[in-house]
Design a protein around this motif. Structure first.
Motif, PDB file in Angstrom:
ATOM      1  N   LYS A  24      42.725  42.936  28.711  1.00 58.16           N
ATOM      2  CA  LYS A  24      43.827  43.423  29.541  1.00 58.16           C
ATOM      3  C   LYS A  24      43.378  44.593  30.411  1.00 58.16           C
ATOM      4  O   LYS A  24      43.704  44.665  31.598  1.00 58.16           O
ATOM      5  CB  LYS A  24      45.012  43.825  28.664  1.00 58.16           C
ATOM      6  N   PHE A  25      42.646  45.508  29.785  1.00 56.91           N
ATOM      7  CA  PHE A  25      42.115  46.635  30.558  1.00 56.91           C
ATOM      8  C   PHE A  25      41.191  46.139  31.673  1.00 56.91           C
ATOM      9  O   PHE A  25      41.258  46.599  32.822  1.00 56.91           O
ATOM     10  CB  PHE A  25      41.369  47.598  29.630  1.00 56.91           C
ATOM     11  N   TYR A  26      40.343  45.181  31.344  1.00 55.78           N
ATOM     12  CA  TYR A  26      39.390  44.637  32.311  1.00 55.78           C
ATOM     13  C   TYR A  26      40.134  43.971  33.479  1.00 55.78           C
ATOM     14  O   TYR A  26      39.806  44.188  34.648  1.00 55.78           O
ATOM     15  CB  TYR A  26      38.486  43.629  31.608  1.00 55.78           C
TER      16      TYR A  26
ATOM     17  N   THR B  13      39.980  45.118  37.406  1.00 54.80           N
ATOM     18  CA  THR B  13      39.385  44.252  38.426  1.00 54.80           C
ATOM     19  C   THR B  13      40.428  43.706  39.394  1.00 54.80           C
ATOM     20  O   THR B  13      40.161  43.592  40.601  1.00 54.80           O
ATOM     21  CB  THR B  13      38.633  43.092  37.772  1.00 54.80           C
ATOM     22  N   LEU B  14      41.617  43.383  38.903  1.00 49.33           N
ATOM     23  CA  LEU B  14      42.634  42.825  39.784  1.00 49.33           C
ATOM     24  C   LEU B  14      43.239  43.874  40.704  1.00 49.33           C
ATOM     25  O   LEU B  14      43.686  43.551  41.811  1.00 49.33           O
ATOM     26  CB  LEU B  14      43.722  42.133  38.963  1.00 49.33           C
TER      27      LEU B  14
ATOM     28  N   TYR C 262      48.726  42.271  36.781  1.00 48.27           N
ATOM     29  CA  TYR C 262      47.766  41.184  36.682  1.00 48.27           C
ATOM     30  C   TYR C 262      47.799  40.264  37.905  1.00 48.27           C
ATOM     31  O   TYR C 262      47.199  39.190  37.885  1.00 48.27           O
ATOM     32  CB  TYR C 262      48.008  40.377  35.406  1.00 48.27           C
ATOM     33  N   ASP C 263      48.493  40.670  38.966  1.00 50.29           N
ATOM     34  CA  ASP C 263      48.504  39.913  40.210  1.00 50.29           C
ATOM     35  C   ASP C 263      47.189  40.119  40.950  1.00 50.29           C
ATOM     36  O   ASP C 263      46.706  41.248  41.073  1.00 50.29           O
ATOM     37  CB  ASP C 263      49.664  40.346  41.113  1.00 50.29           C
ATOM     38  N   SER C 264      46.635  39.018  41.472  1.00 51.39           N
ATOM     39  CA  SER C 264      45.408  39.140  42.268  1.00 51.39           C
ATOM     40  C   SER C 264      45.709  39.475  43.716  1.00 51.39           C
ATOM     41  O   SER C 264      44.834  39.973  44.434  1.00 51.39           O
ATOM     42  CB  SER C 264      44.612  37.832  42.203  1.00 51.39           C
ATOM     43  N   HIS C 265      46.943  39.201  44.170  1.00 51.14           N
ATOM     44  CA  HIS C 265      47.347  39.491  45.541  1.00 51.14           C
ATOM     45  C   HIS C 265      48.587  40.388  45.531  1.00 51.14           C
ATOM     46  O   HIS C 265      49.457  40.241  44.667  1.00 51.14           O
ATOM     47  CB  HIS C 265      47.680  38.210  46.304  1.00 51.14           C
TER      48      HIS C 265
END
Length: 603
Positions: free
Chosen positions: A235-237, A241-242, A332-335
């Motif tokens: 989750k932290f990762y 990154t996201l 956790y959204d990439s956009h």
């Protein structure tokens, strides 16, 4: 944050995964040492075994270095000799961004544009660059809008986003893979323990004793505890990154505004959700309309027919353009949300370059029809490609006739007491028109739009069983005649009792009960009548790209049919007017289009 810092952060996060694994291995080794020194040999042996079992998934996760290959998106690779204008446009945009142009361009069948790069050595060495452009996206965008999209994608290349994605992706894969290993072992241990207890319980029952309840609480708890540790780091990762991915999207938007102009970029961002909603609507209600009847539109029109919908429904689409989609925000959204991206672009100073929506981006293709047909071959499943092809008007009539007949047969079986227990109530018999993006359902346009996405597994099942239209089989005609005879015999309200009812309708009596049942009876009877008109060849479903399909009835019947249906379900039923309308005529009658009640949705 520049590429160097982002690369360093990605490497640190990836190193954190290996550091976590080393710490856990060290903890297990310490437990083994303590057990060997301070406990009896038998207990120490058990500790050694548990440590070895727990260490195996950790080691596997650390040393399985290869990441799984990315799924190949169906599409057609086009070279410069085939699409010179598209290639020239992409190269011009890449040069303006200040980056190397892609090595490959692939046309796909989705509403999307994306770039990727086959980098090596954790992104330190670049590789083959690939640009994917969806034909449905090009169908809805102007040329200036497509340039904005291309500038955004080239911005990802310029910011080294595609190269650094290799490092971030490797970390995500390793964490998820390790968690999966622990969960699999925990599930296996629970299954084994359940089987042991069930066998023991069966043995007890066979001996006449009371069996204990199966209880696997606590089984596999050590595996799940290890999985929770990796899940927490995962989750932290992902958050770290996201968040970088969202910042990369903002940076690419700025690059697009600089190259294509602020207004063109803002317009493209606003247009993409509209195109996406309209395309989903088109696939559900037009392109896959005839799948259950074993039919598809002509080659190239499965994707290319989207052009007709966009041209005919511009007013509805304008309403969608006025409201940006509201999306729940997640770490956790990439956009980022589209609304936030549009707001940031529109907050930029006016650059004096107005958006030009006149020329469609499909004009960049040498032959759009050929491209649609070629991409369609890669998007559809083999089963779908084997279906019969019909032009749109014939497809709509044939598919809607099949659905009308099936809906009528289900209502007739229910009304006459021969239904097999499924829910066959004639829901939604008003045939209202749908609107793309606003929860349009079965009645949005011709058809009853089941969720049939091209290439999906569900579609393979659906398209592997083409069925012939049940027109002319006579079953529906007999059902209608039997139902009218039952009504004449005074059984109308007994028939009503067989139909599904709400709790309020079921509790009603007398006139109130009749008023609850009357609309449902009228709608179901309308389905049977529509099927009979089609069976006699006196009615035809008409294609409309702008609204729901219309059932064209014989001349004059549009005005007479509602009154005849009302008479058939009145307190003192009279089926005479309805029988007169359904009496076959010797010569064909002149027809006029009418919006007749559409059949209810398929079960």
């Amino acid at each position: 944050m520049g590429p160097t810092l982002r690369a360093a952060r990605a490497l640190v996060l990836l190193a954190g995964f290996y550091l976590l694994g080393l710490v856990l291995l060290a903890a297990l080794a310490a437990a083994d040492w303590a057990a060997a020194v301070h406990t009896p040999g038998a207990f120490a042996l058990k500790v050694f075994l548990v440590s070895a079992v727990l260490a195996l998934p950790i080691v596997r996760g650390m040393f399985m270095l290869r990441t799984p290959p990315q799924e190949d998106v169906p599409g057609v690779r086009v070279d410069e000799s085939r699409e010179p204008r598209l290639w020239q446009t992409v190269r011009d945009v890449a040069q303006q961004v200040g980056t190397r142009a892609p090595d490959e361009i692939v046309l796909t069948g989705d509403v999307n544009a994306a770039v990727s790069e086959d980098s090596r050595l954790l992104g330190l060495v670049g590789g083959t660059r690939r640009l994917r452009i969806g034909l449905p996206l090009m169908t809805g965008l102007s040329e200036s809008g497509l340039r904005a999209v291309l500038a955004h994608e080239m911005g990802h290349y310029g910011n080294a986003d595609t190269r650094l994605a290799a490092v971030s992706e490797r970390g995500r894969v390793h964490v998820l893979r390790t968690v999966a290993h622990f969960e699999e072992r925990a599930d296996a241990k629970v299954s084994k323990e359940r089987a042991r207890q069930e066998k023991k319980a069966a043995s007890a029952v066979a001996k006449g004793r009371k069996a204990k309840e199966v209880d696997t609480t606590g089984t596999g708890i050590t595996y799940r505890a290890m999985a929770r540790l990796y899940t927490a780091y995962g989750k932290f990762y992902l958050r770290a990154t996201l968040s970088g991915s969202r910042r990369a999207e903002f940076a690419a938007d700025v690059a697009a505004a600089r190259i294509a102009g602020r207004d063109a970029t803002s317009s493209a961002l606003r247009e993409i959700p509209v195109i996406d909603a309209a395309h989903d609507f088109y696939l559900n209600c037009y392109a896959t309309l005839g799948v259950d009847a074993g039919l598809l539109p002509p080659p190239g029109e499965f994707l290319g027919g989207f052009r007709h919908l966009l041209a005919a429904r511009h007013e509805e689409l304008d309403e969608l353009r006025g409201e940006l989609p509201t999306e729940p925000v997640s770490p956790y959204d990439s956009h980022p949300p589209i609304a936030e991206r549009v707001a940031r672009i529109e907050a930029l100073p006016d650059d004096g370059r107005a958006s030009d929506p006149v020329r469609p981006s499909l004009s960049l293709l040498a032959d759009a029809d050929r491209s649609f047909a070629a991409v369609e071959e890669t998007v559809l499943t083999p089963a779908a490609l084997g279906l019969r092809r019909l032009d749109w008007p014939e497809l709509v009539h044939a598919a809607m006739s099949v659905q009308t007949e099936r809906s009528a047969q289900r209502f007739g079986a229910l009304a006459l007491g021969t239904a097999g227990g499924e829910d066959t109530s004639p829901h939604g018999t008003d045939g209202g028109g749908g609107t793309p993006g606003h929860g349009a359902d079965a009645h949005g346009t011709p058809g009853h739009g089941a969720d049939a996405r091209p290439g999906a597994d569900a579609d393979a099942d659906r398209t592997s069983r083409p069925e012939a239209a049940p027109e002319g089989d006579g079953a529906g005609a007999g059902t209608l005649g039997a139902l009218l005879d039952a009504i004449d015999a005074g059984a109308l309200w007994r028939i009503a009792e067989r139909l599904p009812r709400s709790a309020e309708a079921a509790a009603a009596h007398g006139r109130a009960a009749r008023e609850f049942a009357r609309p449902q009876l009228r709608a179901g009877l309308s389905q049977l009548v529509s099927a009979e008109y089609l069976r006699q060849g006196r009615a035809r479903w008409q294609l409309s790209w702008a609204e729901s399909a219309a059932l064209e009835l014989p001349y004059g019947h549009v005005d007479e049919l509602p009154a005849a249906l009302e008479a058939a379900v009145a307190d003192r039923p009279d089926t005479g007017p309805l029988r007169a309308l359904l009496e076959p005529v010797a010569a064909p009658e002149t027809s006029v289009p009418a919006q007749a009640p559409a059949p209810g949705p398929t079960a």
